[in-house]
Design an enzyme around this catalytic site. Structure first.
Site, PDB file in Angstrom:
ATOM      1  N   LYS A 181      38.319-165.086   3.869  1.00 35.42           N
ATOM      2  CA  LYS A 181      39.286-164.013   4.134  1.00 35.42           C
ATOM      3  C   LYS A 181      38.636-162.643   4.035  1.00 35.42           C
ATOM      4  O   LYS A 181      39.055-161.694   4.711  1.00 35.42           O
ATOM      5  CB  LYS A 181      40.483-164.139   3.199  1.00 35.42           C
ATOM      6  CG  LYS A 181      40.189-163.916   1.721  1.00 35.42           C
ATOM      7  CD  LYS A 181      40.271-162.472   1.250  1.00 35.42           C
ATOM      8  CE  LYS A 181      39.886-162.353  -0.208  1.00 35.42           C
ATOM      9  NZ  LYS A 181      39.977-160.973  -0.713  1.00 35.42           N
ATOM     10  N   ARG A 225      39.218-152.173  -0.550  1.00 37.76           N
ATOM     11  CA  ARG A 225      37.884-151.801  -0.077  1.00 37.76           C
ATOM     12  C   ARG A 225      37.571-152.358   1.306  1.00 37.76           C
ATOM     13  O   ARG A 225      36.963-151.680   2.141  1.00 37.76           O
ATOM     14  CB  ARG A 225      36.859-152.299  -1.095  1.00 37.76           C
ATOM     15  CG  ARG A 225      37.043-151.707  -2.466  1.00 37.76           C
ATOM     16  CD  ARG A 225      36.397-152.543  -3.548  1.00 37.76           C
ATOM     17  NE  ARG A 225      37.122-153.793  -3.786  1.00 37.76           N
ATOM     18  CZ  ARG A 225      36.800-154.686  -4.699  1.00 37.76           C
ATOM     19  NH1 ARG A 225      35.750-154.483  -5.473  1.00 37.76           N
ATOM     20  NH2 ARG A 225      37.509-155.782  -4.861  1.00 37.76           N
TER      21      ARG A 225
END
Length: 347
Positions: free
Chosen positions: A198, A266
């Site tokens: 992912k 992030r």
């Protein structure tokens, strides 16, 4: 009450102190050499400087790495709380000093690519790094859960995976709360592959955000393009999970983790910057000091796919999104989503 020693004081590791202490466990939070300031400030004020939350007032003791042996002594479980960039440090410095009878739960999501291109998960890697004649039980955590929202006690569904269901049940009893919901799985390869992948694909989906808002950031975020890349991510990840022998249910953990990662953090930031037209080097410079596991896993996953293609097991054309992400990161290519390659014809 049990004694839980968490080694690594990053955001997710520290967020676990909330369900752990809520269940009346005693937590010993140990900082790595990079966590010295985090531990000092938390010890003095209770505030975690990167999680940006007050940690639980009761039930936590703070340790610097020099006192790790003291923190381990008497512990009933060990949590590996390092990021993927700390995996080798943990393997070299912590695994050798852990008693064999204490089970380990790793929160680190990612994969290691071996020389032959094969990918192995972090529990497998840790076991391969153990000193001769030493045995440890190493389980792992997967599923969609951000550290901030776990600390805020938002409802989260995760999965603990490992080869010993009795140990997994022990971990579940230690951490499950009214908001932290835990499934169990013995398919450690499938779960860990799903939640690692992912990171790579979240970077890819986030490219659409940058393309939509433009170089100056004045544009409007679009969702059709994000949804298309999300769907292609599911398609490619499903194929990869089949290759590693994963149970089909693990696509749920991939999809959920992909969703929550695209919506913040992030990985979204690096993908957005690349989509806006910044080079990989320029984007990395803007995010200097930020841990970017998405870059690591995208590179490793693409290497794995390329090795499979060389052996005739897959075709690179089956993974256009992953290969494009890799080319952006490692070959300096500009963002040019290969939309036509996503099309299919089912008869």
């Amino acid at each position: 009450m049990s004694i839980i020693t968490i080694i690594g004081a990053g955001q997710m590791a520290s967020a676990l102190t909330f369900p752990a202490t809520e269940n009346n466990n005693k937590v010993r939070l140990v900082g790595t050499p990079l966590d010295r300031d985090i531990i000092n400030i938390a010890k003095d004020t209770g505030f975690h400087t990167t999680l940006k939350r007050q940690l639980p007032k009761a039930g936590i003791e703070y340790y610097q790495i020099e006192d790790v042996n003291k923190a381990i002594d008497g512990a009933e479980v060990i949590i590996c709380g390092v990021s993927s960039f700390g995996v080798d440090w943990f393997a070299d410095n912590i695994l050798p000093i852990l008693p064999e009878e204490i089970p380990v739960l790793s929160i680190t999501k990612g994969m290691i690519t071996e020389e032959d291109g094969k990918m192995i998960n972090y529990p497998q890697y840790f076991l391969s790094k153990l000193p001769a004649n030493k045995k440890l039980s190493i389980s792992a955590v997967g599923g969609p859960c951000t550290s901030y929202e776990l600390a805020d006690k938002d409802n989260s569904e995760v999965v603990f995976c490992g080869d010993d269901i009795k140990i997994l049940r022990i971990f579940k009893n230690l951490f499950e709360t009214s908001y932290y919901h835990i499934s169990l799985s013995k398919d450690i390869v499938g779960v860990e592959c799903a939640v690692a992948l992912k990171n790579a694909y979240a970077l890819g989906v986030s490219l659409a955000i940058g393309l939509a808002i433009g170089a100056d950031g004045s544009g409007k975020e679009h969702y059709n393009s994000q949804a298309a890349l999300f769907g292609q991510s599911i398609k490619e990840a499903k194929h990869l999970l089949e290759i590693v022998g994963s149970g089909e249910e693990n696509i749920i953990y991939f999809g959920g983790d992909l969703y929550v990662t695209v919506f913040g953090g992030r990985t979204r930031r690096i993908g957005t910057l690349l989509g806006q037209g910044f080079s990989f080097e320029e984007a990395m410079e803007q995010l200097k000091g930020v841990t970017l596991e998405s870059v690591v896993i995208a590179t490793r996953a693409a290497k794995y796919v390329r090795s499979l293609a060389e052996k005739g097991i897959v075709k690179l054309q089956e993974f256009p999104m992953l290969i494009h992400i890799d080319e952006i990161i490692n070959s300096g290519n500009i963002v040019d989503i290969p939309w036509k390659s996503f099309e299919s014809e089912k008869i």
